[in-house]
Design a protein around this motif. Structure first.
Motif, mmCIF file in Angstrom:
data_model
loop_
_atom_site.group_PDB
_atom_site.id
_atom_site.type_symbol
_atom_site.label_atom_id
_atom_site.label_comp_id
_atom_site.label_asym_id
_atom_site.label_seq_id
_atom_site.Cartn_x
_atom_site.Cartn_y
_atom_site.Cartn_z
ATOM 1 N N VAL A 141 1.282 -1.528 0.316
ATOM 2 C CA VAL A 141 -0.314 0.050 0.111
ATOM 3 C C VAL A 141 0.463 1.447 0.145
ATOM 4 N N VAL A 145 0.631 3.921 -3.422
ATOM 5 C CA VAL A 145 0.735 5.818 -3.426
ATOM 6 C C VAL A 145 2.083 6.268 -3.517
ATOM 7 N N SER A 146 2.379 5.913 -2.964
ATOM 8 C CA SER A 146 3.816 6.821 -3.350
ATOM 9 C C SER A 146 4.398 6.437 -4.547
ATOM 10 N N LEU A 149 0.672 8.768 -7.138
ATOM 11 C CA LEU A 149 0.742 9.819 -6.383
ATOM 12 C C LEU A 149 1.719 10.357 -6.800
ATOM 13 N N LEU A 176 -3.066 12.389 4.311
ATOM 14 C CA LEU A 176 -3.075 11.329 3.645
ATOM 15 C C LEU A 176 -1.623 10.715 4.042
ATOM 16 N N LEU A 180 -0.619 7.239 6.700
ATOM 17 C CA LEU A 180 0.119 6.538 5.697
ATOM 18 C C LEU A 180 1.544 6.459 6.670
#
Length: 269
Positions: A141, A145-146, A149, A176, A180
């Motif tokens: 995850v 995400v890194s 985005l 966010l 995270l």
């Protein structure tokens, strides 16, 4: 000489360590870029309070740790966003609240030192199959995400005002990143320790920054540094009979010193 790969627990530990070495820097780079390197420590202290609550109530501490970590990260971000309280003061408030709350709840319950230490310093050498699944999900995850985005997250990390003018949802993206980081610290605490994850958010990134000339290069190199730190630290701990958390952090610091020396003496221009 004993081969550390002959042992199942070392193979599991190395895999778990490598996953954390990938997950933590992938989120930590955005904290370092925003000069919020100490946010990881702040989240770690609040995570400690969540763990204390779970242990004092006789519950599985991880869910409580996640809730408290996210609450702490959200609090830091909201205080920072409002601008009425400086970031360092906001971090200090979370630091002290986390420590005081954790000690208070531990005093209220009959909690063994072994249980507390396993979360503070980790028990990576006793990683189970379930632990590996949890760490794998967190790593996937965080990396996803890194990467997905990365342009937006880089924009707000480099210049929030410009990102806001460009129409990016700066507040939500900042939140966010904070959440995270919170989940990464809380979920992997039992495996590698609250103190270790907090350090891994920052140290590999700091080392990579010394010899990188772009954000993309720093991102890639910080992941490499993270994996080298965790795996090398675990091997050193195995042969020297030391705490893995300590050796991993020392290896990370050693990498930072090495890359700083390379930059200082002009090897990398």
């Amino acid at each position: 000489m004993i081969d550390f790969l002959d042992f199942d627990f070392m193979r599991r530990a190395l895999f778990a360590g490598a996953l954390v070495g990938l997950a933590a820097p992938s989120i930590g780079i955005y904290l370092v870029q925003r000069r919020l390197a100490l946010m990881g420590d702040g989240i770690g202290h609040v995570t400690f309070m969540g763990v204390a609550v779970g242990l004092a109530l006789g519950l599985w501490p991880v869910p409580a740790a996640i809730v408290f970590a996210i609450a702490g990260a959200t609090t830091i971000e909201l205080l920072r966003r409002r601008g009425k309280t400086a970031s360092d003061v906001a971090l200090a408030l979370v630091f002290y609240a986390g420590i005081a709350g954790g000690v208070l709840f531990l005093g209220m319950g009959n909690v063994s030192n072994i249980a507390v230490n396993s979360f503070l310093f980790g028990s990576v050498l006793t990683v189970s199959g379930e632990d590996l699944v949890i760490v794998s999900v967190v790593a996937i995850v965080a990396l996803a995400v890194s990467l997905v985005l990365r342009k937006h997250l880089f924009a707000i990390s480099y210049d929030e005002e410009m990102a806001r003018v460009s129409g990016l949802p700066v507040g939500r993206l900042n939140l966010l990143i904070a959440c995270l980081a919170a989940v990464t610290v809380a979920v992997t605490a039992k495996v590698v320790g609250i103190l270790l994850v907090s350090a891994m958010l920052v140290l590999p990134v700091a080392a990579a920054q010394q010899i990188s000339h772009s954000f993309a290069a720093t991102f890639r190199l910080s992941l490499v540094m993270g994996v080298i730190s965790t795996t090398t630290g675990l091997v050193v701990a195995f042969y020297t009979d030391q705490f893995p958390a300590a050796t991993i952090v020392l290896v990370s610091i050693g990498l930072f010193v090495m890359t700083s020396a390379i930059r200082r003496f002009g090897v990398v221009r």
